[in-house]
Design a protein around this motif. Structure first.
Motif, PDB file in Angstrom:
ATOM      1  N   ASN A  23      31.278  81.122  14.172  1.00 15.05           N
ATOM      2  CA  ASN A  23      30.902  79.863  13.526  1.00 15.05           C
ATOM      3  C   ASN A  23      31.524  80.046  12.553  1.00 15.05           C
ATOM      4  OD1 ASN A  23      29.447  78.575  15.843  1.00 15.05           O
ATOM      5  ND2 ASN A  23      26.929  78.969  14.989  1.00 15.05           N
ATOM      6  N   ALA A  24      31.620  80.988  12.007  1.00 19.16           N
ATOM      7  CA  ALA A  24      31.863  81.538  10.500  1.00 19.16           C
ATOM      8  C   ALA A  24      33.055  80.954  10.324  1.00 19.16           C
ATOM      9  CB  ALA A  24      31.296  83.154   9.915  1.00 19.16           C
ATOM     10  N   VAL A  25      33.730  81.495  11.204  1.00 20.63           N
ATOM     11  CA  VAL A  25      35.943  82.088  11.580  1.00 20.63           C
ATOM     12  C   VAL A  25      36.015  80.108  11.348  1.00 20.63           C
ATOM     13  CG1 VAL A  25      37.189  82.520  12.873  1.00 20.63           C
ATOM     14  CG2 VAL A  25      35.515  84.453  12.539  1.00 20.63           C
ATOM     15  N   GLY A 111      39.986  61.561  13.214  1.00 13.83           N
ATOM     16  CA  GLY A 111      38.742  62.669  12.477  1.00 13.83           C
ATOM     17  C   GLY A 111      38.540  63.079  14.661  1.00 13.83           C
ATOM     18  N   GLU A 112      38.646  63.263  15.099  1.00  9.26           N
ATOM     19  CA  GLU A 112      38.434  63.784  16.822  1.00  9.26           C
ATOM     20  C   GLU A 112      39.559  64.928  17.026  1.00  9.26           C
ATOM     21  OE1 GLU A 112      38.639  60.469  19.774  1.00  9.26           O
ATOM     22  OE2 GLU A 112      36.908  59.185  18.483  1.00  9.26           O
ATOM     23  N   PHE A 113      39.684  65.752  16.570  1.00  9.88           N
ATOM     24  CA  PHE A 113      39.836  66.808  16.687  1.00  9.88           C
ATOM     25  C   PHE A 113      38.864  68.013  16.677  1.00  9.88           C
ATOM     26  CE2 PHE A 113      41.055  65.914  11.918  1.00  9.88           C
ATOM     27  CZ  PHE A 113      40.954  66.659  11.135  1.00  9.88           C
ATOM     28  N   THR A 114      39.253  69.251  16.868  1.00 11.02           N
ATOM     29  CA  THR A 114      38.339  70.269  16.889  1.00 11.02           C
ATOM     30  C   THR A 114      38.821  72.011  17.103  1.00 11.02           C
ATOM     31  OG1 THR A 114      38.498  70.528  19.239  1.00 11.02           O
ATOM     32  CG2 THR A 114      36.192  69.111  18.875  1.00 11.02           C
ATOM     33  N   ILE A 115      38.679  72.395  16.509  1.00  7.00           N
ATOM     34  CA  ILE A 115      38.680  73.972  16.392  1.00  7.00           C
ATOM     35  C   ILE A 115      38.273  74.900  17.683  1.00  7.00           C
ATOM     36  CG2 ILE A 115      38.346  76.023  14.899  1.00  7.00           C
ATOM     37  CD1 ILE A 115      38.139  74.565  12.270  1.00  7.00           C
ATOM     38  N   ASN A 116      38.344  75.712  18.758  1.00  3.12           N
ATOM     39  CA  ASN A 116      37.816  75.884  19.624  1.00  3.12           C
ATOM     40  C   ASN A 116      38.191  77.335  19.502  1.00  3.12           C
ATOM     41  OD1 ASN A 116      37.750  73.106  19.718  1.00  3.12           O
ATOM     42  ND2 ASN A 116      39.399  73.090  21.814  1.00  3.12           N
ATOM     43  N   ILE A 117      36.796  78.412  19.693  1.00  2.00           N
ATOM     44  CA  ILE A 117      36.617  79.941  20.148  1.00  2.00           C
ATOM     45  C   ILE A 117      35.763  80.043  21.209  1.00  2.00           C
ATOM     46  CG2 ILE A 117      36.352  82.032  18.839  1.00  2.00           C
ATOM     47  CD1 ILE A 117      37.063  80.435  15.908  1.00  2.00           C
ATOM     48  N   VAL A 129      32.227  78.146  20.754  1.00  2.00           N
ATOM     49  CA  VAL A 129      31.775  77.088  19.488  1.00  2.00           C
ATOM     50  C   VAL A 129      33.240  76.166  19.596  1.00  2.00           C
ATOM     51  CG1 VAL A 129      33.147  78.723  17.787  1.00  2.00           C
ATOM     52  CG2 VAL A 129      32.038  76.984  16.716  1.00  2.00           C
ATOM     53  N   VAL A 130      32.805  74.425  18.793  1.00  2.00           N
ATOM     54  CA  VAL A 130      33.311  73.846  19.098  1.00  2.00           C
ATOM     55  C   VAL A 130      32.786  72.747  17.722  1.00  2.00           C
ATOM     56  CG1 VAL A 130      33.822  71.465  19.997  1.00  2.00           C
ATOM     57  CG2 VAL A 130      33.669  73.248  21.394  1.00  2.00           C
ATOM     58  N   TYR A 131      34.007  73.257  17.049  1.00  2.00           N
ATOM     59  CA  TYR A 131      33.985  71.998  15.237  1.00  2.00           C
ATOM     60  C   TYR A 131      34.609  71.597  15.045  1.00  2.00           C
ATOM     61  CZ  TYR A 131      33.797  72.404  10.477  1.00  2.00           C
ATOM     62  OH  TYR A 131      33.397  72.263   8.960  1.00  2.00           O
ATOM     63  N   ALA A 132      34.309  69.904  14.520  1.00  2.00           N
ATOM     64  CA  ALA A 132      34.862  68.477  14.395  1.00  2.00           C
ATOM     65  C   ALA A 132      34.466  69.099  12.722  1.00  2.00           C
ATOM     66  CB  ALA A 132      34.489  67.647  15.231  1.00  2.00           C
ATOM     67  N   ALA A 134      36.204  66.789  10.436  1.00  2.00           N
ATOM     68  CA  ALA A 134      36.583  65.788  10.018  1.00  2.00           C
ATOM     69  C   ALA A 134      35.214  65.215  10.035  1.00  2.00           C
ATOM     70  CB  ALA A 134      37.471  65.049  10.153  1.00  2.00           C
ATOM     71  N   LEU A 135      34.571  65.249  11.735  1.00  2.00           N
ATOM     72  CA  LEU A 135      33.261  64.810  12.230  1.00  2.00           C
ATOM     73  C   LEU A 135      31.688  65.877  11.205  1.00  2.00           C
ATOM     74  CD1 LEU A 135      33.565  63.959  15.052  1.00  2.00           C
ATOM     75  CD2 LEU A 135      34.455  62.526  13.718  1.00  2.00           C
ATOM     76  N   LYS A 136      32.215  66.888  10.638  1.00  2.00           N
ATOM     77  CA  LYS A 136      30.618  67.185  10.034  1.00  2.00           C
ATOM     78  C   LYS A 136      29.979  67.676  11.336  1.00  2.00           C
ATOM     79  CE  LYS A 136      31.833  65.373   4.942  1.00  2.00           C
ATOM     80  NZ  LYS A 136      31.323  64.847   4.108  1.00  2.00           N
ATOM     81  N   ARG A 137      30.226  68.209  11.950  1.00  2.00           N
ATOM     82  CA  ARG A 137      29.253  68.725  12.931  1.00  2.00           C
ATOM     83  C   ARG A 137      30.158  69.980  13.640  1.00  2.00           C
ATOM     84  NH1 ARG A 137      26.092  64.108  16.882  1.00  2.00           N
ATOM     85  NH2 ARG A 137      25.953  63.695  14.914  1.00  2.00           N
ATOM     86  N   ILE A 138      29.299  70.895  14.269  1.00  2.00           N
ATOM     87  CA  ILE A 138      29.574  71.648  14.634  1.00  2.00           C
ATOM     88  C   ILE A 138      28.860  71.698  16.017  1.00  2.00           C
ATOM     89  CG2 ILE A 138      28.211  73.700  13.444  1.00  2.00           C
ATOM     90  CD1 ILE A 138      30.398  75.455  13.818  1.00  2.00           C
ATOM     91  N   TRP A 139      28.889  72.600  17.326  1.00  2.00           N
ATOM     92  CA  TRP A 139      28.607  72.458  18.606  1.00  2.00           C
ATOM     93  C   TRP A 139      28.360  74.076  19.189  1.00  2.00           C
ATOM     94  CZ3 TRP A 139      31.242  68.700  17.972  1.00  2.00           C
ATOM     95  CH2 TRP A 139      30.058  67.032  17.771  1.00  2.00           C
ATOM     96  N   TRP A 140      28.012  75.282  19.887  1.00  2.00           N
ATOM     97  CA  TRP A 140      27.749  76.655  20.077  1.00  2.00           C
ATOM     98  C   TRP A 140      26.804  76.822  20.883  1.00  2.00           C
ATOM     99  CZ3 TRP A 140      25.057  74.663  14.812  1.00  2.00           C
ATOM    100  CH2 TRP A 140      23.930  75.281  15.539  1.00  2.00           C
ATOM    101  N   GLY A 141      26.965  77.717  22.301  1.00  2.00           N
ATOM    102  CA  GLY A 141      26.482  77.860  22.725  1.00  2.00           C
ATOM    103  C   GLY A 141      26.213  79.472  23.819  1.00  2.00           C
ATOM    104  N   SER A 142      25.893  80.186  24.423  1.00  2.00           N
ATOM    105  CA  SER A 142      26.249  80.782  24.872  1.00  2.00           C
ATOM    106  C   SER A 142      25.213  81.545  25.978  1.00  2.00           C
ATOM    107  CB  SER A 142      26.285  81.961  23.728  1.00  2.00           C
ATOM    108  OG  SER A 142      24.657  81.848  24.002  1.00  2.00           O
ATOM    109  N   THR A 143      25.897  82.376  26.908  1.00  2.00           N
ATOM    110  CA  THR A 143      24.898  82.480  28.949  1.00  2.00           C
ATOM    111  C   THR A 143      23.785  83.396  27.951  1.00  2.00           C
ATOM    112  OG1 THR A 143      27.095  82.946  29.723  1.00  2.00           O
ATOM    113  CG2 THR A 143      24.712  83.649  30.452  1.00  2.00           C
ATOM    114  N   GLY A 144      21.948  82.492  28.830  1.00  2.00           N
ATOM    115  CA  GLY A 144      21.383  82.959  28.244  1.00  2.00           C
ATOM    116  C   GLY A 144      20.723  83.120  26.552  1.00  2.00           C
ATOM    117  N   GLY A 145      21.450  82.304  25.826  1.00  2.00           N
ATOM    118  CA  GLY A 145      21.335  81.904  24.261  1.00  2.00           C
ATOM    119  C   GLY A 145      20.912  80.345  24.302  1.00  2.00           C
TER     120      GLY A 145
END
Length: 301
Positions: A23-25, A111-117, A129-132, A134-145
């Motif tokens: 997320n930080a990156v 605005g519909e572009f993202t940074i993906n890691i 993590v998927v960060y958009a 221009a839309l000021k929204r970020i999603w993240w997830g992990s196995t078990g988390g």
């Protein structure tokens, strides 16, 4: 002389620590991407006819530098590096990076572009993590988390909210397709499905829409690469969904030396929310546990 302290490995970290770093990156890369988005920028064409902007290359350089510092022992497969012939040896664990997914959306300034890691372990996307920006929204997830979404203000996360896929609505499914590569809305493979609505969206945002219960199914019948899908796949799996090839097998990562396509190329796939949908779309697949109750943080709101 005291030995130099080494950064902890991903294996020694909890899922939350890995996604915190991702997320930080991504947030830092978003600052750079938005600085280019807000002015005139150069666009060139790659050998595969896809567009390349200076935001792609600048963001990838920053992301690679930050990941090398945080995870020095984990190889990173990044889109533009691969395009230039730089492909590291990947074992059971590696990171996939798309520094600007949705370059056409970036160029169109919608605005519909993202940074993906994403972190891959034994072929499975276990954190992403998927960060958009221009839309000021970020999603993240992990196995078990679990999976989460947060609004972003001044490049900082606001309050995070857990997300889960929704149960398939009895009144019909909402499908989401690609804005720039053909939505697939009229594909005959969808004819038997009870479709109530269809929407188009750019980049890996489509995975996130399914993950947070704003859509039920993302069919992709066109070509994608692993860096296009891994982060969104990780978020969707963490939210209770699945990404399956057309025969119902989970999408796997680290595909090399393929007879039918280039390294890291994906087959066509379905990104599914409620597992009850699977027998209707995948040959020979069995019904799995229905989806959990949906959250209310939909991207479509």
């Amino acid at each position: 002389m005291m030995p130099t302290a080494q950064p902890p490995s991903a294996a020694s970290m909890g899922a939350g620590e890995v996604t915190d770093i991702f997320n930080a990156v991504a947030l830092e890369a978003g600052i750079l991407v938005l600085s280019i988005y807000g002015r005139k920028f150069e666009v060139t064409t790659k050998s595969d006819a896809s567009p390349l902007t200076e935001a792609d290359t600048a963001a990838e350089a920053l992301i690679l530098e930050r990941l090398a510092a945080a995870f020095p022992d984990i190889p990173v497969v990044a889109e533009e590096a691969v395009a230039n012939g730089t492909i590291p040896e990947c074992g059971g664990q590696f990171i996939l990076v798309d520094p600007l997914d949705g370059s056409k959306e970036f160029i169109a300034r919608n605005g519909e572009f993202t940074i993906n890691i994403a972190l891959i372990e034994n072929g499975i996307p276990v954190a992403g993590v998927v960060y958009a920006p221009a839309l000021k929204r970020i999603w993240w997830g992990s196995t078990g988390g679990g999976a989460f979404v947060s609004l972003v203000d001044n490049h900082q996360l606001l309050e995070s909210m857990p997300i889960v896929v929704r149960a398939a609505p009895p009144q019909g499914l909402t499908l989401v397709g690609s804005r720039s590569h053909g939505s697939g809305e009229n594909d005959p493979r969808l004819a038997s499905l009870p479709v109530a609505d269809f929407t188009s969206m750019g980049s890996s945002l489509k995975f996130c829409l399914v993950a947070e219960g704003g859509a039920d199914l993302y069919p992709r019948f066109g070509r994608t690469m692993e860096w296009d899908t891994a982060a969104g796949d990780a978020v969707l799996r963490a939210a209770g969904g699945q990404v399956l090839d057309l025969d119902g097998a989970p999408l796997v990562y680290g595909k090399r030396n393929q007879d039918h396509d280039t390294d890291f190329a994906n087959p066509h796939f379905w990104a599914v929310g409620d597992g009850a949908i699977i027998p209707s779309i995948c040959k020979g697949a069995k019904m799995v546990q229905p989806a959990l109750k949906s959250s209310s943080s939909s991207l479509s709101d």
